[in-house]
Design an enzyme around this catalytic site. Structure first.
Site, PDB file in Angstrom:
ATOM      1  N   ASP A  84       0.823  -1.203   0.000  1.00  0.00           N
ATOM      2  CA  ASP A  84       0.000   0.000   0.000  1.00  0.00           C
ATOM      3  C   ASP A  84       0.864   1.262   0.000  1.00  0.00           C
ATOM      4  OD1 ASP A  84      -2.001   1.862   0.396  1.00  0.00           O
ATOM      5  OD2 ASP A  84      -2.111   1.488   2.552  1.00  0.00           O
ATOM      6  N   ASP A 271      -2.016   6.155  -4.596  1.00  0.00           N
ATOM      7  CA  ASP A 271      -2.294   5.225  -3.505  1.00  0.00           C
ATOM      8  C   ASP A 271      -2.679   3.862  -4.082  1.00  0.00           C
ATOM      9  OD1 ASP A 271      -3.289   3.816  -1.374  1.00  0.00           O
ATOM     10  OD2 ASP A 271      -4.691   5.361  -0.710  1.00  0.00           O
TER      11      ASP A 271
END
Ligand SMILES: *[C@@H]1O[C@H](CO)[C@@H](O)[C@H](O)[C@H]1NC(C)=O
Ligand SMILES: *[C@@H]1O[C@H](CO)[C@@H](O)[C@H](O)[C@H]1NC(C)=O
Ligand SMILES: *[C@@H]1O[C@H](CO)[C@@H](O)[C@H](O)[C@H]1NC(C)=O
Ligand SMILES: *[C@@H]1O[C@H](CO)[C@@H](O)[C@H](O)[C@H]1NC(C)=O
Length: 389
Positions: A84, A271
């Protein structure tokens, strides 16, 4: 994943509190200085080779998140995590969590586990699929206990690495097919900082593919040049954005057109843990105005928009976000029309959610853009690279 610490009770930020504190306390120049190894270290420093980790796609009608295996502890226990770029810490389900349905790490079975014992909570706005992005419904807070243990990614070993055991979580996370999250922020932290200090080049690359294509992968410490055909275009991270992967964009085009609202400088966050796109309300409205007047806010889930599902497939909705390369030339990253539909809303299945959510005051893209490019996340040189796949 889009994360923030509740403790701060600031507006929603795409970085954890730790990232934020580090970003404020550490001047920009530290990053460059840290790349100069002290002379005694340089002598005994041996290069580590890049490794590639296969990734699975969490797919629920649309591609949501990509996750792969790491191991933790001695002997190693396999833990599946989302890699992530929107967060910076490592956290995963543990046997301390009675309500976690995922595979759990058992710290009592690891001879190298150190219980640091600080408890905290972290809040994730998961932003996957048909979900509200604004409002309490998605603000879920796993409870964490800090520790340290050996973490291994693709055979690269990082001893004594800070991590968090999830000790409690809300049901919202129950559908996740992975056990945790490995933060991969723009400042080397945790396992990545450790392997870089052992001599691995300070970058990683993501090949996030649609489910039908498969073979998604993360390469740590290198670039898999077999996965793209065009030259790699690099762009520098703007100063002052800390651990958050961000590029400045001078304008956005929708179906080849721009407007005064879209022709404005904005920092866009990248992201990998999020599939939706977030823009401030005025930007979201300006983009939708160029796609269809029938796309309207969906009142049941503030921040989201929708349109009758039977209208969505034919809509041209090509969104090109312009950036500037290191050599000063503009380039676009384009989200194709096929990404517009996120799927039917649960409260009204005839209405399909559209990709962009309004979220003041943040611009953020994730998997729905990244899966159309091979991306390089160059921590050492504070830049990102993109090539068409
Ligand atoms: C992770 O490991 C499990 C076995 O422990 C395996 O079944 C699974 O396919 C692996 N996942 C990936 C993405 O490699
Ligand atoms: C592990 O890291 C902690 C915190 O940085 C440090 O205090 C400790 O000495 C380290 N332990 C080993 C065995 O390196
Ligand atoms: C970016 O996309 C817009 C709209 O399609 C186009 O007009 C522009 O020429 C593109 N820019 C570059 C550098 O390709
Ligand atoms: C978002 O931006 C608008 C326009 O610049 C401003 O009026 C508003 O106060 C901002 N909201 C937050 C939460 O910062």
């Amino acid at each position: 994943m889009f994360s923030f610490k509740r403790l701060l009770s600031l507006c929603l930020l795409a970085v954890s509190a730790e990232t934020l504190v580090a970003a404020q306390a550490v001047p920009q120049t530290i990053q460059l200085q840290s790349r100069v190894a002290p002379a005694h270290q340089a002598l005994r420093r041996r290069a580590l080779n890049p490794v590639t980790v296969p990734l699975a796609d969490f797919f629920l009608g649309t591609d949501l998140q990509w996750f792969g295996n790491i191991t933790v502890g001695t002997p190693p226990q396999t833990v599946s995590v989302v890699f992530d770029t929107g967060s910076s810490t490592l956290e995963f389900a543990s046997t301390l969590c009675s309500d976690c349905p995922q595979t759990k790490f058992d710290s009592t079975k690891s001879s190298t586990f150190v219980d640091v014992g600080t408890t905290s909570s972290i809040t994730f706005a998961t932003g996957v699929g048909v979900d509200p992005v604004v409002g309490a419904a998605i603000i879920d807070s796993p409870t964490l206990r800090s520790g340290r243990d050996t973490v291994s990614v693709g055979g690269l070993i990082a001893p004594n690495t800070s991590l968090f055991l999830i000790t409690d979580q809300t049901p919202k996370f129950d559908i996740d097919p992975f056990s945790g999250i490995q933060g991969m922020s723009a400042r080397a932290q945790g396992f990545f900082a450790s392997v870089v200090s052992q001599g691995l080049p300070s970058l990683f690359s993501l090949f996030l593919t649609p489910l039908a294509v498969g073979n998604a992968e993360l390469t740590v410490g290198g670039i898999d040049t077999t996965k793209f055909t065009t030259p790699m275009t690099f762009a520098s991270l703007p100063a002052g954005t800390g651990a958050t992967w961000t590029l400045n964009s001078p304008q956005i085009f929708v179906n080849g057109k721009t407007t005064s609202v879209l022709k404005a400088s904005r920092n866009v966050i990248f992201d990998s843990g999020t599939s939706n796109v977030l823009f401030p309300t005025a930007t979201a409205n300006a983009i939708y105005a160029l796609i269809s007047p029938d796309i309207v806010p969906h009142a049941a889930e503030p921040g989201t928009y929708g349109i009758a599902c039977d209208l969505i497939d034919t809509l041209p909705a090509s969104i090109s976000i312009e950036f500037t390369s290191q050599s000063g030339t503009p380039f676009n990253l384009t989200i194709p029309s096929s990404e517009l539909s996120v799927g039917p809303f649960s409260d009204n299945p005839a209405i399909c959610q559209t990709l962009i959510n309004a979220f003041d005051n943040l611009s953020l893209v994730g998997g729905s853009l990244l899966k159309h490019y091979y991306s390089v996340w160059d921590v050492g040189n504070q830049r990102m690279g993109f090539a068409a796949i």
